[in-house]
Design a protein around this motif. Structure first.
Motif, PDB file in Angstrom:
ATOM      1  N   PHE A  70     -44.470 -22.931  10.985  1.00 30.34           N
ATOM      2  CA  PHE A  70     -43.476 -23.937  11.334  1.00 30.34           C
ATOM      3  C   PHE A  70     -43.879 -25.296  10.788  1.00 30.34           C
ATOM      4  O   PHE A  70     -45.033 -25.727  10.922  1.00 30.34           O
ATOM      5  N   GLU A  71     -42.931 -25.992  10.188  1.00 29.53           N
ATOM      6  CA  GLU A  71     -43.132 -27.345   9.689  1.00 29.53           C
ATOM      7  C   GLU A  71     -42.034 -28.236  10.260  1.00 29.53           C
ATOM      8  O   GLU A  71     -40.848 -27.926  10.130  1.00 29.53           O
ATOM      9  N   ARG A  72     -42.453 -29.343  10.899  1.00 31.22           N
ATOM     10  CA  ARG A  72     -41.483 -30.241  11.522  1.00 31.22           C
ATOM     11  C   ARG A  72     -41.615 -31.633  10.915  1.00 31.22           C
ATOM     12  O   ARG A  72     -42.723 -32.151  10.778  1.00 31.22           O
ATOM     13  N   GLU A  73     -40.461 -32.218  10.560  1.00 32.87           N
ATOM     14  CA  GLU A  73     -40.484 -33.549   9.957  1.00 32.87           C
ATOM     15  C   GLU A  73     -39.144 -34.235  10.134  1.00 32.87           C
ATOM     16  O   GLU A  73     -38.096 -33.697   9.757  1.00 32.87           O
ATOM     17  N   GLU A  74     -39.156 -35.408  10.779  1.00 34.37           N
ATOM     18  CA  GLU A  74     -37.989 -36.284  10.911  1.00 34.37           C
ATOM     19  C   GLU A  74     -36.749 -35.537  11.413  1.00 34.37           C
ATOM     20  O   GLU A  74     -35.680 -35.597  10.804  1.00 34.37           O
ATOM     21  N   GLY A  75     -36.895 -34.844  12.521  1.00 37.84           N
ATOM     22  CA  GLY A  75     -35.757 -34.186  13.142  1.00 37.84           C
ATOM     23  C   GLY A  75     -35.393 -32.845  12.557  1.00 37.84           C
ATOM     24  O   GLY A  75     -34.390 -32.242  12.967  1.00 37.84           O
ATOM     25  N   TRP A  76     -36.178 -32.349  11.605  1.00 35.55           N
ATOM     26  CA  TRP A  76     -35.908 -31.053  10.995  1.00 35.55           C
ATOM     27  C   TRP A  76     -37.073 -30.102  11.234  1.00 35.55           C
ATOM     28  O   TRP A  76     -38.231 -30.520  11.289  1.00 35.55           O
ATOM     29  N   LEU A  77     -36.745 -28.839  11.364  1.00 35.75           N
ATOM     30  CA  LEU A  77     -37.746 -27.791  11.518  1.00 35.75           C
ATOM     31  C   LEU A  77     -37.510 -26.751  10.439  1.00 35.75           C
ATOM     32  O   LEU A  77     -36.364 -26.378  10.160  1.00 35.75           O
ATOM     33  N   ARG A  78     -38.578 -26.296   9.824  1.00 41.51           N
ATOM     34  CA  ARG A  78     -38.475 -25.292   8.771  1.00 41.51           C
ATOM     35  C   ARG A  78     -39.546 -24.235   9.000  1.00 41.51           C
ATOM     36  O   ARG A  78     -40.671 -24.541   9.364  1.00 41.51           O
ATOM     37  N   PHE A  79     -39.160 -22.966   8.822  1.00 46.01           N
ATOM     38  CA  PHE A  79     -40.128 -21.887   8.976  1.00 46.01           C
ATOM     39  C   PHE A  79     -39.668 -20.662   8.196  1.00 46.01           C
ATOM     40  O   PHE A  79     -38.466 -20.496   7.924  1.00 46.01           O
ATOM     41  N   PRO A  80     -40.588 -19.782   7.818  1.00 46.65           N
ATOM     42  CA  PRO A  80     -40.212 -18.585   7.051  1.00 46.65           C
ATOM     43  C   PRO A  80     -39.520 -17.557   7.942  1.00 46.65           C
ATOM     44  O   PRO A  80     -39.939 -17.320   9.077  1.00 46.65           O
ATOM     45  N   SER A  81     -38.480 -16.958   7.421  1.00 46.85           N
ATOM     46  CA  SER A  81     -37.822 -15.869   8.142  1.00 46.85           C
ATOM     47  C   SER A  81     -38.748 -14.658   8.174  1.00 46.85           C
ATOM     48  O   SER A  81     -39.503 -14.406   7.234  1.00 46.85           O
ATOM     49  N   GLY A  82     -38.684 -13.912   9.257  1.00 49.10           N
ATOM     50  CA  GLY A  82     -39.482 -12.693   9.357  1.00 49.10           C
ATOM     51  C   GLY A  82     -38.925 -11.547   8.540  1.00 49.10           C
ATOM     52  O   GLY A  82     -39.580 -10.509   8.393  1.00 49.10           O
ATOM     53  N   ILE A  83     -37.726 -11.705   8.007  1.00 50.39           N
ATOM     54  CA  ILE A  83     -37.097 -10.680   7.169  1.00 50.39           C
ATOM     55  C   ILE A  83     -36.909 -11.250   5.773  1.00 50.39           C
ATOM     56  O   ILE A  83     -36.309 -12.314   5.600  1.00 50.39           O
ATOM     57  N   SER A  84     -37.409 -10.556   4.777  1.00 47.68           N
ATOM     58  CA  SER A  84     -37.320 -11.016   3.398  1.00 47.68           C
ATOM     59  C   SER A  84     -36.123 -10.381   2.703  1.00 47.68           C
ATOM     60  O   SER A  84     -35.902  -9.168   2.794  1.00 47.68           O
ATOM     61  N   THR A  85     -35.327 -11.202   2.019  1.00 45.46           N
ATOM     62  CA  THR A  85     -34.160 -10.716   1.278  1.00 45.46           C
ATOM     63  C   THR A  85     -34.332 -11.057  -0.196  1.00 45.46           C
ATOM     64  O   THR A  85     -35.292 -11.731  -0.592  1.00 45.46           O
ATOM     65  N   ASP A  86     -33.382 -10.620  -1.012  1.00 46.39           N
ATOM     66  CA  ASP A  86     -33.471 -10.877  -2.450  1.00 46.39           C
ATOM     67  C   ASP A  86     -32.929 -12.255  -2.824  1.00 46.39           C
ATOM     68  O   ASP A  86     -32.843 -12.576  -4.017  1.00 46.39           O
ATOM     69  N   ILE A  87     -32.546 -13.069  -1.841  1.00 48.72           N
ATOM     70  CA  ILE A  87     -32.114 -14.448  -2.088  1.00 48.72           C
ATOM     71  C   ILE A  87     -33.190 -15.369  -1.535  1.00 48.72           C
ATOM     72  O   ILE A  87     -33.350 -15.500  -0.321  1.00 48.72           O
ATOM     73  N   GLU A  88     -33.944 -16.000  -2.423  1.00 51.19           N
ATOM     74  CA  GLU A  88     -35.119 -16.771  -2.012  1.00 51.19           C
ATOM     75  C   GLU A  88     -34.786 -17.864  -1.006  1.00 51.19           C
ATOM     76  O   GLU A  88     -35.503 -18.056  -0.016  1.00 51.19           O
ATOM     77  N   ALA A  89     -33.692 -18.587  -1.227  1.00 55.94           N
ATOM     78  CA  ALA A  89     -33.335 -19.684  -0.324  1.00 55.94           C
ATOM     79  C   ALA A  89     -33.066 -19.179   1.085  1.00 55.94           C
ATOM     80  O   ALA A  89     -33.292 -19.901   2.070  1.00 55.94           O
ATOM     81  N   ASN A  90     -32.587 -17.958   1.207  1.00 53.92           N
ATOM     82  CA  ASN A  90     -32.252 -17.400   2.510  1.00 53.92           C
ATOM     83  C   ASN A  90     -33.480 -17.039   3.328  1.00 53.92           C
ATOM     84  O   ASN A  90     -33.380 -16.807   4.538  1.00 53.92           O
ATOM     85  N   ASN A  91     -34.626 -16.994   2.695  1.00 53.72           N
ATOM     86  CA  ASN A  91     -35.839 -16.556   3.382  1.00 53.72           C
ATOM     87  C   ASN A  91     -36.571 -17.695   4.096  1.00 53.72           C
ATOM     88  O   ASN A  91     -37.611 -17.467   4.714  1.00 53.72           O
ATOM     89  N   VAL A  92     -36.029 -18.894   4.004  1.00 55.61           N
ATOM     90  CA  VAL A  92     -36.572 -20.049   4.724  1.00 55.61           C
ATOM     91  C   VAL A  92     -35.516 -20.531   5.707  1.00 55.61           C
ATOM     92  O   VAL A  92     -34.376 -20.791   5.321  1.00 55.61           O
ATOM     93  N   VAL A  93     -35.888 -20.624   6.977  1.00 55.68           N
ATOM     94  CA  VAL A  93     -34.958 -21.011   8.036  1.00 55.68           C
ATOM     95  C   VAL A  93     -35.062 -22.513   8.274  1.00 55.68           C
ATOM     96  O   VAL A  93     -36.163 -23.051   8.404  1.00 55.68           O
ATOM     97  N   TRP A  94     -33.910 -23.166   8.345  1.00 63.19           N
ATOM     98  CA  TRP A  94     -33.853 -24.599   8.634  1.00 63.19           C
ATOM     99  C   TRP A  94     -33.130 -24.809   9.960  1.00 63.19           C
ATOM    100  O   TRP A  94     -32.158 -24.113  10.269  1.00 63.19           O
ATOM    101  N   ALA A  95     -33.593 -25.795  10.725  1.00 66.62           N
ATOM    102  CA  ALA A  95     -32.938 -26.126  11.986  1.00 66.62           C
ATOM    103  C   ALA A  95     -32.982 -27.630  12.204  1.00 66.62           C
ATOM    104  O   ALA A  95     -33.988 -28.283  11.894  1.00 66.62           O
ATOM    105  N   LYS A  96     -31.887 -28.171  12.721  1.00 65.92           N
ATOM    106  CA  LYS A  96     -31.794 -29.606  13.030  1.00 65.92           C
ATOM    107  C   LYS A  96     -32.060 -29.786  14.517  1.00 65.92           C
ATOM    108  O   LYS A  96     -31.436 -29.131  15.356  1.00 65.92           O
TER     109      LYS A  96
END
Length: 332
Positions: A70-96
């Motif tokens: 988990f990485e948190r910065e300026e109101g945003w949280l980012r972490f790797p998804s536990g499920i890997s897909t063939d779309i790289e951008a989809n494998n990182v979860v973003w939350a506000k």
């Protein structure tokens, strides 16, 4: 006159939502849906696999060895998804994150299909009530969008396996986020889901004992029936109908049907809040009513608000105000 105007307004919104949607190929893709499964050669083989995971309580657990990160910065949280897909951008979860200044309560919000923005108004409203709001990006939405796609066509599609994988990924991502919130000291965790997001939120609530309150807006039980009959999913039905009967689609997507988890949603330490639209053409009222009856029969602690509007017109006054006040009372 008002109701005719509402129906017309909803239809106009539905037409705008059809822009960019195209019929795509029907695909089974069982090995994508069911970890460790071999390629299904027929619809029946796919359905047998779906039946088996429906009986597996661990299907929606976070995959082992997925790590935290988990990485948190300026109101945003980012972490790797536990499920890997063939779309790289989809494998990182973003939350506000919209802070409330309290560690008492946190709510994870799951948006609707093809959402174009997070809901700042809801986040600010709930934060004033002392609830920290975390708006998660569901698979293939926002920062996780598939490059070149006009809408989230990989989240819900005539690819049976990818749809199951996407919803399962959304559930596992939500559960991973909830575990992080608990580790940060939040004592009461609730979820809010809207339309397709209500299926994800409902599955999270059914499988995660950390969730004590779940609010489901514009929800139903059978995702198969919603796609088959809903105004927003005609292009998907156009691809499905020549290849599969509705009865088989219900079985294939059985793991995504909230009716199948009614007893889990009726557990004694979970409160449910549901907002429905009587004029809904996307999630037909009869689908919602069937789920409500199943929950009542299971003994769920259920608070239902029905409004005489449509799926899209729920977002306009006075209906959104009624829904907001109902949510406020529920959380209080």
């Amino acid at each position: 006159m008002l109701h005719s105007w509402l129906d017309h307004w909803d239809e106009q919104r539905a037409r705008r939502g059809e822009e960019g949607k195209k019929a795509t190929d029907f695909v089974l893709d069982a090995e994508r849906a069911f970890p460790g499964a071999k390629k299904a050669a027929s619809i029946e083989e796919f359905c047998v696999l779906a039946d088996s995971v429906l009986a597996d309580p661990a299907f929606f657990d976070e995959p082992s060895g997925s790590g935290q990160g988990f990485e948190r910065e300026e109101g945003w949280l980012r972490f790797p998804s536990g499920i890997s897909t063939d779309i790289e951008a989809n494998n990182v979860v973003w939350a506000k994150i919209t802070e409330s200044g309290s560690l008492d309560r946190a709510m994870v919000v799951f948006h609707h299909w093809n959402a174009s923005a997070r809901n700042r108004q809801i986040a600010n409203f709930l934060s004033l009530l002392g609830v920290t709001v975390v708006e998660i990006a569901m698979p293939y939405h926002f920062e996780r969008s598939r490059p070149g796609s006009a809408h989230a066509d990989y989240m819900l599609s005539p690819n049976l396996g990818r749809t199951i994988q996407s919803v399962r990924q959304g559930v596992c991502d939500g559960r991973k986020l909830i575990a992080w919130l608990k580790s940060q000291g939040y004592r009461e965790i609730s979820v809010l889901g809207m339309s397709l997001g209500s299926w994800v939120a409902g599955l999270v609530a059914a499988h995660d004992p950390a969730v004590t309150k779940a609010s489901l807006f514009l929800t139903g039980g059978s995702l198969a029936d919603m796609v088959w009959t809903g105004r927003a999913t005609r292009s998907i039905r156009d691809s499905l109908e020549p290849e599969i009967e509705l009865t088989d689609l219900r079985r294939a997507w059985g793991p995504l049907n909230l009716e199948n988890y009614a007893h889990s949603l009726a557990r004694s330490d979970l409160d449910l809040h549901v907002v429905l639209a009587k004029r809904d053409k996307v999630v037909l009222p009869e689908l919602s009513e069937k789920l409500m009856q199943r929950l009542k029969d299971a003994g769920a602690r259920l608070n239902i608000l029905e409004l005489n509007c449509g799926h899209y017109s729920l977002a306009i006054p006075p209906y959104i105000l009624f829904a907001g006040l109902s949510l406020k009372r529920f959380l209080s």
